[in-house]
Design an enzyme around this catalytic site. Structure first.
Site, PDB file in Angstrom:
ATOM      1  N   ASP A  36      -4.643 -43.297  50.814  1.00 38.31           N
ATOM      2  CA  ASP A  36      -4.377 -43.827  49.579  1.00 38.31           C
ATOM      3  C   ASP A  36      -3.119 -44.648  49.583  1.00 38.31           C
ATOM      4  OD1 ASP A  36      -6.548 -42.610  48.533  1.00 38.31           O
ATOM      5  OD2 ASP A  36      -5.422 -40.615  48.017  1.00 38.31           O
ATOM      6  N   GLY A  93     -11.711 -44.235  49.918  1.00 36.01           N
ATOM      7  CA  GLY A  93     -11.911 -45.040  48.669  1.00 36.01           C
ATOM      8  C   GLY A  93     -10.816 -46.288  48.872  1.00 36.01           C
ATOM      9  N   HIS A  94     -11.279 -47.465  49.179  1.00 34.46           N
ATOM     10  CA  HIS A  94     -10.445 -48.619  49.408  1.00 34.46           C
ATOM     11  C   HIS A  94     -10.446 -49.330  48.300  1.00 34.46           C
ATOM     12  CE1 HIS A  94      -9.609 -47.262  53.344  1.00 34.46           C
ATOM     13  NE2 HIS A  94     -10.329 -48.119  54.131  1.00 34.46           N
TER      14      HIS A  94
END
Ligand code: IMP
Ligand code: MG
Length: 356
Positions: free
Chosen positions: A29, A58-59
């Site tokens: 993150d 999660g980008h």
């Protein structure tokens, strides 16, 4: 159509594909998605490949005013002449992959440029169910641990066994990647979540260290180009351990709000701590970082909170410039990092082109 084997070109056998690696130096993150996106623009990669992880990642990336979040695909999405490759070190959730592919395909035309190595392991419903029963360490509940367990027990299902994935499959990987000239390998999660290097058991089930890109893709390590590291000027961690990051409760809450520190995959509030500079230096040295981006400086500027841990002591600064100078000089003194960029979040996103 667009299969790599058809794109294969005759070339000098001595000329190896050049592989750069991008790796998060903290707990995930830190903004790999946007750094990867700007690196594609700068270095003109013809493929951005992912070497570990699955839908736990999660980008988030801003394109103009719109925010996009990719989980199993890489930032190659945003460039029509860049391919996306999911390597054997990853695990794939088929249903989520197909949905993500179809969603992005509508806007970015992904036809013929997304590939999955045929020996990638598959996350099944059963894996996800196993995790909803037992997740003491606070996983993302994407079935990641159980899928890797089956891989190493040699009981797993692979991409080549799944008919829906047939249009994406890549085989003879070694030959295929050599049809590219310039590849960025992207690690998921962050270095301190590496199964061997993190605070076990509060880790993920794969390797984040850049060397893993070479073992898993079956590439000679001599093809390594640059290693790009991405961190933040404070730290965040999601999971059940209370010892991983440290800040006062007030500062934690302020930074979480200002920096929108909530999981892209799970929506969970991230635990927030001040930058641990000693740990950052250790990570840079273990990883072999050449070029380092430290994101979210604008969040600290907004709050006027400039604190960090170094060798067990808490340091506090009055100005951003003092904080940056301290960080920069200690990294320069203690590592071989050649360039350090402080970047903002949304407004002042690093554009590598500016630095050339
Ligand atoms: P798992 O990867 O879902 O098994 O979760 C193991 C640990 O890694 C948990 O603490 C997760 O919160 C953390 N984790 C996994 N993927 C990410 C990520 O992409 N960003 C941040 N933390 C992650
Ligand atoms: Mg993330």
């Amino acid at each position: 159509m667009g299969r790599l084997v058809q794109r294969k070109r005759l070339k000098d056998k001595n000329k190896m594909v050049k592989v750069d690696v991008l790796c998060d130096v903290q707990f995930g993150d830190c903004g790999k998605g946007k750094v990867s996106k700007s690196l594609i623009a700068r270095n003109k990669y013809d493929a951005v490949a992912k070497y570990n992880g699955g839908s736990n990642a999660g980008h988030a990336v801003w394109v103009g005013d719109k925010k996009y979040t990719a989980h199993q695909l890489t930032s190659g999405i945003y460039y029509s002449d860049c391919d996306i490759v999911i390597g054997p070190g990853c695990v794939v959730n088929v249903e989520k992959f197909l949905k993500e592919f179809n969603d992005f395909d509508k806007e970015f035309d992904l036809a013929g440029r997304v590939f999955i190595c045929d020996n990638v392991h598959i996350v099944t419903e059963d894996h996800i169910e196993q995790e909803t029963k037992e997740s003491k360490i606070g996983t993302t509940r994407q079935g990641i641990g159980p899928a890797y367990s089956d891989k190493y027990r040699r009981t797993g299902l692979r991409a080549k066994d799944v008919p829906e994935l047939a249009p994406f499959l890549l085989s003879r990987w070694m030959g295929d990647i050599e049809s590219y000239d310039n590849v960025l390998m992207e690690g998921s999660q962050g270095f301190w979540l590496d199964i061997d290097h993190g605070a076990y058991p509060y880790v993920t089930s794969s390797h984040i260290h850049p060397a893993h890109a070479f073992t898993t893709f079956g590439l000679p390590i001599q093809s390594l180009g640059k290693v790009y590291g991405v961190g933040k000027v404070y730290e965040t961690y999601v999971g059940t351990s209370d010892d991983i990051v440290k800040a006062t409760l007030d500062d934690e809450e302020l930074i979480r709000k200002a920096g929108s520190e909530y999981g892209e995959t799970t929506g969970r509030p991230r635990k927030v701590g001040y930058l641990d500079l000693s740990k950052l230096i250790t990570a840079c040295n273990m990883i072999g970082v050449d070029s380092l981006v430290l994101n979210k400086m604008d969040i600290l500027e907004e709050l006027n909170i400039y604190k960090l841990w170094f060798e067990g002591l808490l340091y506090e600064f009055n100005y951003a410039s003092e904080f940056e100078t301290f960080v920069r000089s200690h990294i320069e003194e203690n590592t071989d990092v050649e360039e350090i960029f402080f970047s903002g979040n949304k407004e002042k996103v690093i554009e590598y082109e500016d630095y050339e």
